[in-house]
Design a protein around this motif. Sequence first.
Motif, short mmCIF file in Angstrom:
data_model
loop_
_atom_site.label_atom_id
_atom_site.label_comp_id
_atom_site.label_asym_id
_atom_site.label_seq_id
_atom_site.Cartn_x
_atom_site.Cartn_y
_atom_site.Cartn_z
N THR A 199 0.83 -1.21 0.00
CA THR A 199 0.00 0.00 0.00
C THR A 199 0.86 1.26 0.00
N GLY A 200 2.18 1.08 0.19
CA GLY A 200 3.08 2.23 0.30
C GLY A 200 3.39 2.61 1.73
N HIS A 201 2.74 1.95 2.70
CA HIS A 201 3.01 2.22 4.12
C HIS A 201 4.46 1.86 4.44
N ILE A 202 5.16 2.76 5.12
CA ILE A 202 6.57 2.54 5.46
C ILE A 202 6.75 2.53 6.96
N ASP A 203 7.49 1.54 7.44
CA ASP A 203 7.97 1.49 8.81
C ASP A 203 9.48 1.61 8.77
N GLU A 204 10.04 2.43 9.65
CA GLU A 204 11.49 2.52 9.78
C GLU A 204 11.88 1.96 11.13
N VAL A 205 12.93 1.14 11.13
CA VAL A 205 13.42 0.51 12.36
C VAL A 205 14.90 0.83 12.49
N GLU A 206 15.27 1.37 13.64
CA GLU A 206 16.67 1.67 13.91
C GLU A 206 17.02 1.12 15.28
N GLY A 207 18.28 0.73 15.44
CA GLY A 207 18.71 0.26 16.74
C GLY A 207 20.12 -0.26 16.71
N PRO A 208 20.65 -0.55 17.90
CA PRO A 208 22.01 -1.06 17.98
C PRO A 208 22.10 -2.52 17.52
N GLY A 209 23.17 -2.85 16.82
CA GLY A 209 23.47 -4.23 16.46
C GLY A 209 22.38 -4.95 15.72
N VAL A 210 22.53 -6.27 15.68
CA VAL A 210 21.54 -7.17 15.09
C VAL A 210 21.36 -8.34 16.04
N VAL A 211 20.13 -8.75 16.27
CA VAL A 211 19.78 -9.83 17.20
C VAL A 211 20.61 -9.77 18.49
N GLY A 212 20.76 -8.56 19.03
CA GLY A 212 21.46 -8.37 20.30
C GLY A 212 22.97 -8.45 20.22
N GLU A 213 23.53 -8.47 19.02
CA GLU A 213 24.98 -8.57 18.86
C GLU A 213 25.52 -7.45 18.00
N GLN A 214 26.79 -7.14 18.21
CA GLN A 214 27.53 -6.20 17.38
C GLN A 214 28.79 -6.93 16.90
N PRO A 215 28.61 -7.81 15.90
CA PRO A 215 29.72 -8.67 15.50
C PRO A 215 30.90 -7.90 14.90
#
Length: 123
Positions: A54-70
Amino acid sequence: MKNSIEITIKVVPLPQHTVAFERKYAFAYTITIINTGEIGARLLDRHWIIQDETGHIDEVEGPGVVGEQPHLLPGEGFEYTSGSVIQTPTGTMKGEYGMVNDDGEHFDAIIPEFVLSEPYTLQ
């Protein structure tokens, strides 16, 4: 190239978590991140742009991925699986990982746009 990150994505629909009458379509995605550069780098954060049909956009920001900063040395990879729920049967995701190399230089690793969709068979 000093800073180079290769990203590949595999998407799997999750029909057991999809509730069409509630407009909740669930997908899992597995991402492989490989440091193809000449120097080690750490993934600090992520920024996603998730769009439904439909064109609806969600933006997601945050530290790392799945609780890790590899931290990835040249040639090393990291794989993880996560998920997304959108309001339509198809959509797209794209974004970037904020990275810092071992010299302290920040750069973005672009996550190529990929499609969230049920597999369809043409007859």
